[in-house]
Design an enzyme around this catalytic site. Structure first.
Site, PDB file in Angstrom:
ATOM      1  CG  ASN A 157      23.228  78.362  57.423  1.00  0.00           C
ATOM      2  OD1 ASN A 157      22.075  78.258  57.817  1.00  0.00           O
ATOM      3  ND2 ASN A 157      24.175  78.941  58.133  1.00  0.00           N
ATOM      4  CG  HIS A 197      17.671  82.058  57.100  1.00  0.00           C
ATOM      5  ND1 HIS A 197      17.396  82.762  58.262  1.00  0.00           N
ATOM      6  CD2 HIS A 197      18.960  82.326  56.798  1.00  0.00           C
ATOM      7  CE1 HIS A 197      18.472  83.445  58.614  1.00  0.00           C
ATOM      8  NE2 HIS A 197      19.435  83.196  57.745  1.00  0.00           N
ATOM      9  CG  HIS A 204      24.459  80.153  64.145  1.00  0.00           C
ATOM     10  ND1 HIS A 204      24.738  81.453  63.799  1.00  0.00           N
ATOM     11  CD2 HIS A 204      24.825  80.036  65.443  1.00  0.00           C
ATOM     12  CE1 HIS A 204      25.257  82.080  64.839  1.00  0.00           C
ATOM     13  NE2 HIS A 204      25.304  81.244  65.852  1.00  0.00           N
ATOM     14  NE  ARG A 256      22.009  84.079  65.106  1.00  0.00           N
ATOM     15  CZ  ARG A 256      22.843  85.095  65.382  1.00  0.00           C
ATOM     16  NH1 ARG A 256      22.935  85.570  66.583  1.00  0.00           N
ATOM     17  NH2 ARG A 256      23.553  85.645  64.423  1.00  0.00           N
ATOM     18  NE  ARG A 281      18.369  85.727  66.236  1.00  0.00           N
ATOM     19  CZ  ARG A 281      19.231  86.708  65.967  1.00  0.00           C
ATOM     20  NH1 ARG A 281      19.501  87.028  64.729  1.00  0.00           N
ATOM     21  NH2 ARG A 281      19.799  87.385  66.941  1.00  0.00           N
ATOM     22  CD  GLU A 333      27.327  78.752  60.862  1.00  0.00           C
ATOM     23  OE1 GLU A 333      26.537  79.596  61.321  1.00  0.00           O
ATOM     24  OE2 GLU A 333      27.614  78.681  59.679  1.00  0.00           O
ATOM     25  CB  THR A 356      27.465  85.654  62.020  1.00  0.00           C
ATOM     26  OG1 THR A 356      26.540  84.639  62.410  1.00  0.00           O
ATOM     27  CG2 THR A 356      28.711  85.558  62.864  1.00  0.00           C
ATOM     28  CD  GLU A 404      32.463  79.363  57.157  1.00  0.00           C
ATOM     29  OE1 GLU A 404      32.377  78.223  57.653  1.00  0.00           O
ATOM     30  OE2 GLU A 404      31.480  80.019  56.766  1.00  0.00           O
ATOM     31  CG  HIS A 439      28.039  86.148  56.277  1.00  0.00           C
ATOM     32  ND1 HIS A 439      27.461  87.328  55.912  1.00  0.00           N
ATOM     33  CD2 HIS A 439      27.391  85.746  57.387  1.00  0.00           C
ATOM     34  CE1 HIS A 439      26.515  87.628  56.785  1.00  0.00           C
ATOM     35  NE2 HIS A 439      26.448  86.682  57.692  1.00  0.00           N
TER      36      HIS A 439
HETATM   37  N1  PXP Z   1      29.212  80.679  57.475  1.00  0.00           N
HETATM   38  C1  PXP Z   1      28.981  81.109  58.740  1.00  0.00           C
HETATM   39  C2  PXP Z   1      30.011  80.863  59.771  1.00  0.00           C
HETATM   40  C3  PXP Z   1      27.764  81.760  59.060  1.00  0.00           C
HETATM   41  O1  PXP Z   1      27.557  82.191  60.310  1.00  0.00           O
HETATM   42  C4  PXP Z   1      26.783  81.911  58.052  1.00  0.00           C
HETATM   43  C5  PXP Z   1      25.439  82.502  58.349  1.00  0.00           C
HETATM   44  O2  PXP Z   1      25.471  83.507  59.184  1.00  0.00           O
HETATM   45  C6  PXP Z   1      27.077  81.449  56.771  1.00  0.00           C
HETATM   46  C7  PXP Z   1      28.302  80.840  56.516  1.00  0.00           C
HETATM   47  C8  PXP Z   1      26.094  81.577  55.655  1.00  0.00           C
HETATM   48  O3  PXP Z   1      25.867  82.908  55.350  1.00  0.00           O
HETATM   49  P1  PXP Z   1      24.658  83.278  54.378  1.00  0.00           P
HETATM   50  O4  PXP Z   1      23.404  82.838  55.075  1.00  0.00           O
HETATM   51  O5  PXP Z   1      24.764  84.755  54.232  1.00  0.00           O
HETATM   52  O6  PXP Z   1      24.877  82.537  53.106  1.00  0.00           O
END
Ligand code: PXP
Length: 237
Positions: free
Chosen positions: A9, A12, A45, A47, A51, A72, A103, A153, A187
Site C-alpha cells: 500500500n 503514505h 486508497h 479517499r 488526503r 481501495e 480505515t 479482505e 491492516h
Molecule cells: N487493507 C486495507 C483494505 C486498508 O484499508 C489498508 C490501509 O488502511 C491496508 C490494508 C493496509 O493497512 P496498513 O497501512 O496498516 O498496513
C-alpha cells in the site's frame, strides 16, 4: 500450501508528498521499487477527501507499474465512475469516515447488502475483481458471499492491537473459503505480528502499508519490503 501474495500500500508515500504540495516522493517510484523488491501487487486508497492518493496517481499506477493494481475505495457513485474508467485489476470496497485517521473498521456488509450487491455486480461486469474489507465475523463473511463478491479482505486491525487471536482469524479464513471466497488480510501488520497471519493457509494475499513505509525511513523501501517478504515466506513453509 498456496503461495502468499504481498500487496504494497503506497498511500503514505503520497501523504508525505502532499505535506509539501510538490511531486516528491512519488508513489509510482515507490511502486516500481516494490516490484523490484518482490511485491506481487500495489494497493492505493483513493479517499473522498484525497488526503493522500489522488485521481492522477491511480491512472499512473495502473499504466506505469507492471503489477496488478488494487484500488481501495468507498461505495460511492463518484468512486464507481473512477474505477470503471481506470479499470484496476481489483477494487477493494472499504468503509470511509471523513474524520478517521485510517480505515477503522470493516464494511458493514450485513447492513449494506442490498445496495452493495448491484455495486459489486457493476464492477465485476467490467472485469474488475471485487473484494470487501470486513471484520473477521461469521455474519459479515456470509453476507459478503451473498453479494457475489469473489474476495474478502479480513481486517487485521483488532488482531494487531491484541484484541483478536490469530486462531480466530484462522477460523474466519476457513469459513470464508468454505463460502467460496478468496481470502486476503490486512491492516496494522508489522514484522512482529505478520507470521501467525501468513501461516493461515486459506489467506492468499496480505496488503501492508503504513509499517513498511515507516520502516523504510530507516532501512530503505527495498530492504523493508524484502524483509517482510522473507518473514511471510518463512511462516508459510
Ligand atoms: N487493507 C486495507 C483494505 C486498508 O484499508 C489498508 C490501509 O488502511 C491496508 C490494508 C493496509 O493497512 P496498513 O497501512 O496498516 O498496513
Amino acid at each position: 500450501m498456496t503461495s502468499l501474495r504481498l500487496g504494497i500500500n503506497v498511500d503514505h508515500i503520497a501523504t508525505l508528498r502532499n505535506a509539501r504540495g510538490g511531486a516528491h516522493p512519488c508513489p509510482v517510484r515507490a511502486a516500481l521499487l516494490a516490484a523490484e523488491a518482490g511485491a506481487d501487487g500495489i494497493t492505493a486508497h483513493l479517499r473522498e477527501d484525497r488526503r493522500h492518493i489522488r485521481d492522477g496517481d491511480i491512472f499512473k499506477l495502473k499504466n506505469q507499474v507492471p503489477l496488478p493494481l488494487n484500488l481501495e475505495m468507498a461505495m460511492t457513485e463518484e468512486m464507481l465512475k473512477i474505477a470503471l474508467l481506470a479499470k484496476p485489476h481489483a477494487v477493494c470496497i472499504v468503509p470511509e469516515k471523513r474524520e478517521e485517521l485510517t480505515t477503522e473498521g470493516g464494511l458493514d456488509v450485513l447492513k449494506l447488502e442490498h445496495s452493495l450487491t448491484p455495486f459489486v455486480q457493476q464492477l465485476q461486469d467490467a472485469g474488475i475483481r471485487v473484494s470487501l474489507f470486513i471484520a473477521p465475523e461469521l455474519s459479515q463473511i456470509e453476507s459478503a458471499a451473498r453479494t457475489g463478491a469473489r474476495v474478502v479482505e479480513l481486517h487485521t486491525g483488532a488482531y494487531a492491537e491484541g484484541h483478536v487471536e490469530a486462531e480466530w482469524l484462522r477460523l474466519m479464513a476457513y469459513h470464508a473459503a468454505e463460502h467460496g471466497l478468496e481470502v486476503h488480510a490486512g491492516h496494522g501488520l508489522t514484522f512482529d505480528n505478520v507470521a501467525p497471519v501468513a501461516a493461515i493457509a486459506p489467506i492468499v494475499e496480505l496488503n501492508i502499508g503504513h509499517f513498511l513505509m515507516g520502516e523504510a525511513m530507516f532501512v530503505g523501501l527495498k530492504e523493508s519490503i524484502t524483509r517482510m517478504r522473507a518473514l511471510m515466506n518463512e511462516a508459510r513453509k
